[in-house]
Design a protein around this motif. Sequence first.
Motif, PDB file in Angstrom:
ATOM      1  N   GLY A  38       0.797  -1.220   0.000  1.00  0.00           N
ATOM      2  CA  GLY A  38       0.000   0.000   0.000  1.00  0.00           C
ATOM      3  C   GLY A  38       0.828   1.268   0.000  1.00  0.00           C
ATOM      4  N   ILE A  39       2.125   1.149   0.159  1.00  0.00           N
ATOM      5  CA  ILE A  39       3.013   2.309   0.028  1.00  0.00           C
ATOM      6  C   ILE A  39       3.792   2.088  -1.263  1.00  0.00           C
ATOM      7  CG2 ILE A  39       4.957   3.597   0.991  1.00  0.00           C
ATOM      8  CD1 ILE A  39       2.515   3.962   2.698  1.00  0.00           C
ATOM      9  N   ASP A  40       3.313   2.697  -2.342  1.00  0.00           N
ATOM     10  CA  ASP A  40       3.916   2.487  -3.654  1.00  0.00           C
ATOM     11  C   ASP A  40       5.167   3.342  -3.863  1.00  0.00           C
ATOM     12  OD1 ASP A  40       1.880   0.684  -4.166  1.00  0.00           O
ATOM     13  OD2 ASP A  40       0.634   2.184  -5.165  1.00  0.00           O
ATOM     14  N   ALA A  41       5.140   4.585  -3.388  1.00  0.00           N
ATOM     15  CA  ALA A  41       6.306   5.479  -3.459  1.00  0.00           C
ATOM     16  C   ALA A  41       6.855   5.607  -4.876  1.00  0.00           C
ATOM     17  CB  ALA A  41       7.378   5.017  -2.480  1.00  0.00           C
ATOM     18  N   ASP A  42       5.981   5.858  -5.822  1.00  0.00           N
ATOM     19  CA  ASP A  42       6.380   5.934  -7.226  1.00  0.00           C
ATOM     20  C   ASP A  42       7.444   6.985  -7.509  1.00  0.00           C
ATOM     21  OD1 ASP A  42       4.635   3.883  -7.874  1.00  0.00           O
ATOM     22  OD2 ASP A  42       3.055   5.226  -8.599  1.00  0.00           O
ATOM     23  N   CYS A  43       7.434   8.100  -6.779  1.00  0.00           N
ATOM     24  CA  CYS A  43       8.405   9.171  -7.053  1.00  0.00           C
ATOM     25  C   CYS A  43       9.673   9.027  -6.217  1.00  0.00           C
ATOM     26  CB  CYS A  43       7.774  10.548  -6.850  1.00  0.00           C
ATOM     27  SG  CYS A  43       7.489  10.985  -5.115  1.00  0.00           S
ATOM     28  N   GLY A  44       9.752   8.004  -5.390  1.00  0.00           N
ATOM     29  CA  GLY A  44      10.951   7.763  -4.606  1.00  0.00           C
ATOM     30  C   GLY A  44      11.174   8.740  -3.466  1.00  0.00           C
ATOM     31  N   GLY A  45      10.135   9.462  -3.089  1.00  0.00           N
ATOM     32  CA  GLY A  45      10.258  10.382  -1.953  1.00  0.00           C
ATOM     33  C   GLY A  45      10.449  11.828  -2.332  1.00  0.00           C
ATOM     34  N   ALA A  46      10.176  12.171  -3.580  1.00  0.00           N
ATOM     35  CA  ALA A  46      10.379  13.544  -4.066  1.00  0.00           C
ATOM     36  C   ALA A  46       9.168  14.448  -3.852  1.00  0.00           C
ATOM     37  CB  ALA A  46      10.745  13.521  -5.546  1.00  0.00           C
ATOM     38  N   CYS A  47       8.156  13.961  -3.140  1.00  0.00           N
ATOM     39  CA  CYS A  47       6.923  14.731  -2.910  1.00  0.00           C
ATOM     40  C   CYS A  47       6.302  15.147  -4.239  1.00  0.00           C
ATOM     41  CB  CYS A  47       7.180  15.946  -2.012  1.00  0.00           C
ATOM     42  SG  CYS A  47       5.663  16.692  -1.349  1.00  0.00           S
ATOM     43  N   ALA A  48       6.129  14.143  -5.119  1.00  0.00           N
ATOM     44  CA  ALA A  48       5.621  14.437  -6.449  1.00  0.00           C
ATOM     45  C   ALA A  48       4.493  13.523  -6.905  1.00  0.00           C
ATOM     46  CB  ALA A  48       6.771  14.363  -7.461  1.00  0.00           C
ATOM     47  N   CYS A  49       4.021  12.591  -6.029  1.00  0.00           N
ATOM     48  CA  CYS A  49       3.032  11.647  -6.558  1.00  0.00           C
ATOM     49  C   CYS A  49       1.900  11.273  -5.602  1.00  0.00           C
ATOM     50  CB  CYS A  49       3.725  10.372  -7.027  1.00  0.00           C
ATOM     51  SG  CYS A  49       4.369   9.330  -5.698  1.00  0.00           S
ATOM     52  N   ALA A  50       2.076  11.360  -4.322  1.00  0.00           N
ATOM     53  CA  ALA A  50       1.061  10.998  -3.317  1.00  0.00           C
ATOM     54  C   ALA A  50       0.772   9.510  -3.236  1.00  0.00           C
ATOM     55  CB  ALA A  50      -0.231  11.791  -3.516  1.00  0.00           C
ATOM     56  N   THR A  51       1.676   8.651  -3.732  1.00  0.00           N
ATOM     57  CA  THR A  51       1.455   7.215  -3.620  1.00  0.00           C
ATOM     58  C   THR A  51       2.014   6.642  -2.313  1.00  0.00           C
ATOM     59  OG1 THR A  51       3.441   6.654  -4.882  1.00  0.00           O
ATOM     60  CG2 THR A  51       1.358   6.865  -6.113  1.00  0.00           C
ATOM     61  N   CYS A  52       2.335   7.535  -1.381  1.00  0.00           N
ATOM     62  CA  CYS A  52       2.726   7.111  -0.033  1.00  0.00           C
ATOM     63  C   CYS A  52       1.782   7.749   0.992  1.00  0.00           C
ATOM     64  CB  CYS A  52       4.189   7.443   0.260  1.00  0.00           C
ATOM     65  SG  CYS A  52       4.561   9.205   0.314  1.00  0.00           S
TER      66      CYS A  52
END
Length: 106
Positions: A35-49
């Motif tokens: 459930g934590i996809d983290a598509d942007c790797g932590g760049a605060c650019a996607c909201a998948t976390c």
Amino acid sequence: MSKITFIEHNGTRHEVEIADGHSIMEGAVANMVPGIDADCGGACACATCHIHVDPEWLERLPAKSDMETSLLEFAPSPTEGSRLACQIKVSPCLAGMTVHLPEAQH
């Protein structure tokens, strides 16, 4: 190290030890929390976390940046406790924190 508990939408619990200074997102990804996809790797650019922080922990967190606030507007099921896990660095004052995962990430 601080223990953070992730609770999936179905009630499944994941207790994870995360090194202080690392983000909640980094700890979730390293421990394969679903459930934590983290598509942007932590760049605060996607909201998948996107996570929902229990109310008693909200005052311990840093304020949301404008970028985080903007991204959360598009997250599924936003709540007062909605945060992006990539924007919260773990510290001893967060040891024992519980967060809930939304049913879906975008």
